[in-house]
Motif scaffolding. Sequence first.
Motif, mmCIF file in Angstrom:
data_model
loop_
_atom_site.group_PDB
_atom_site.id
_atom_site.type_symbol
_atom_site.label_atom_id
_atom_site.label_comp_id
_atom_site.label_asym_id
_atom_site.label_seq_id
_atom_site.Cartn_x
_atom_site.Cartn_y
_atom_site.Cartn_z
ATOM 1 N N ALA A 36 0.836 -1.208 0.000
ATOM 2 C CA ALA A 36 0.000 0.000 0.000
ATOM 3 C C ALA A 36 0.867 1.254 0.000
ATOM 4 N N ASP A 37 1.936 1.242 0.793
ATOM 5 C CA ASP A 37 2.860 2.374 0.794
ATOM 6 C C ASP A 37 3.448 2.618 -0.595
ATOM 7 N N TYR A 38 3.802 1.551 -1.280
ATOM 8 C CA TYR A 38 4.403 1.697 -2.604
ATOM 9 C C TYR A 38 3.386 2.245 -3.610
ATOM 10 N N ILE A 39 2.147 1.823 -3.491
ATOM 11 C CA ILE A 39 1.099 2.341 -4.375
ATOM 12 C C ILE A 39 0.951 3.847 -4.185
ATOM 13 N N LEU A 40 0.952 4.296 -2.938
ATOM 14 C CA LEU A 40 0.824 5.721 -2.666
ATOM 15 C C LEU A 40 2.045 6.493 -3.154
ATOM 16 N N PHE A 41 3.215 5.860 -3.117
ATOM 17 C CA PHE A 41 4.445 6.489 -3.596
ATOM 18 C C PHE A 41 4.457 6.586 -5.115
ATOM 19 N N GLN A 42 4.086 5.512 -5.798
ATOM 20 C CA GLN A 42 4.087 5.471 -7.256
ATOM 21 C C GLN A 42 2.678 5.747 -7.794
ATOM 22 N N TRP A 43 2.045 6.790 -7.286
ATOM 23 C CA TRP A 43 0.652 7.067 -7.638
ATOM 24 C C TRP A 43 0.471 7.274 -9.136
ATOM 25 N N ASP A 44 1.487 7.856 -9.806
ATOM 26 C CA ASP A 44 1.336 8.118 -11.237
ATOM 27 C C ASP A 44 1.314 6.827 -12.052
ATOM 28 N N LEU A 45 1.925 5.752 -11.531
ATOM 29 C CA LEU A 45 1.900 4.457 -12.207
ATOM 30 C C LEU A 45 0.491 3.860 -12.206
ATOM 31 N N PHE A 46 -0.285 4.156 -11.140
ATOM 32 C CA PHE A 46 -1.611 3.561 -10.965
ATOM 33 C C PHE A 46 -2.741 4.459 -11.466
ATOM 34 N N GLN A 47 -2.438 5.728 -11.681
ATOM 35 C CA GLN A 47 -3.478 6.677 -12.048
ATOM 36 C C GLN A 47 -4.195 6.257 -13.319
#
Length: 402
Positions: free
Chosen positions: A185-196
């Motif tokens: 979850a921390d990594y998702i919040l860090f790499q938010w542009d990857l998931f957007q």
Amino acid sequence: MDEVTFKSDTVLSDVHLYTPNQRHLMVRLNSMRQPVFLSQFQLVWNQDPRIDSGTQGDDHRAVPTEETPAGTGSTGSPPGSSCSSEGSPTQAGADVTGQEGAGAQLDEDGDLDVVRRPRAPSDPDPVWPLRDKVHPMILTQEEDEVLGDKARESSTHDIIRIEHTMATPLEDVGKQVWRGALLLADYILFQWDLFQGRTVLELGAGTGLASVVAATLAQTVYCTDVGADLLAMCQQNLALNSHLTGSGGSVVKVRELDWRKDELCTDPEAPFSWSEEEISDLYNHTTILLAAEVPVFLPTVFYDDDLTDALFKTLLRLTHRLQNACVAILSVEKRLNFTLSHLDVTCEAYDHFRACLRQLEQLRDGPLRFAVEPVEASFPQRLVYERIRQLELWKIFVEPVR
């Protein structure tokens, strides 16, 4: 429920292990008559990334810092998110190694004076400002009385609520929250542009915590696991966090995906089955796959290499059906055990996991190419947990052979 009791065939996640007994208050019983608890996990946004990015290690001390501005890429709140840093406590696993004054300290006799982490907030004269003890707050149905006015004000934008069980039998460990899901979850919040705006598939979602976080950014999230009771818990957790997941118009669907079966369940009479439209959307648009807590385990002693093999076979099967290049992100906690066969401390499950990664990378006779790389766990910590050295992230890049 005044006290949590344990049986010989039950296990308890480290996330819940240190929760005081007086906070073990259940909210309901699930369909299997297991007690279900509600925990809140607070997102912390006002951390200086220079402090909270290097969190690997055993020293997790928080130092008050200036607020990090939102909208600054990986070091602040994701643009477009409803998360706010106002009123957020300055607490996250922070490793201050290398900060000013970190040189060797000597006592009056010239001996090395080792500064140790205080064991409890009650310790006299702590050297550093103390962070909260690492455990979630367990809520009762009278949630407002427990949270208080200040927490209620912030609950709509920086608190994730997760229903889970505790001290489960070995076969039900997916109903607990594990550190690997928090790291992911921390990594998702860090790499938010990857998931957007992407389509995301989570395998073995458990309580669905990582899917909840991914849904704050992605366009579509398929949250998958097996077992009607577990999937119902995922659906409940997504409903509890609809104020986060629905704010950007994302679509989140809880569906069954059994790693031991080649095809997805399409029986309309079965709970959490797939429609033909959903399967088409899954294969046509998915670009990110997630899996937390690999190798597949029955903690803390028993591991299941067969399930780990089934996961990698599922990754192979799915990636060959996807229409786009994709990336799989796996979290793993390396659990060490003393084994009689080696008369030593080993982690055979982790070794098996690494062997599966190597085999995947060495595949050369198919239409896809797999590239594997570890992810350095130096990104900011936005959730409160122990980010120990044994927690790892791995990326698998999948591209067509040209």
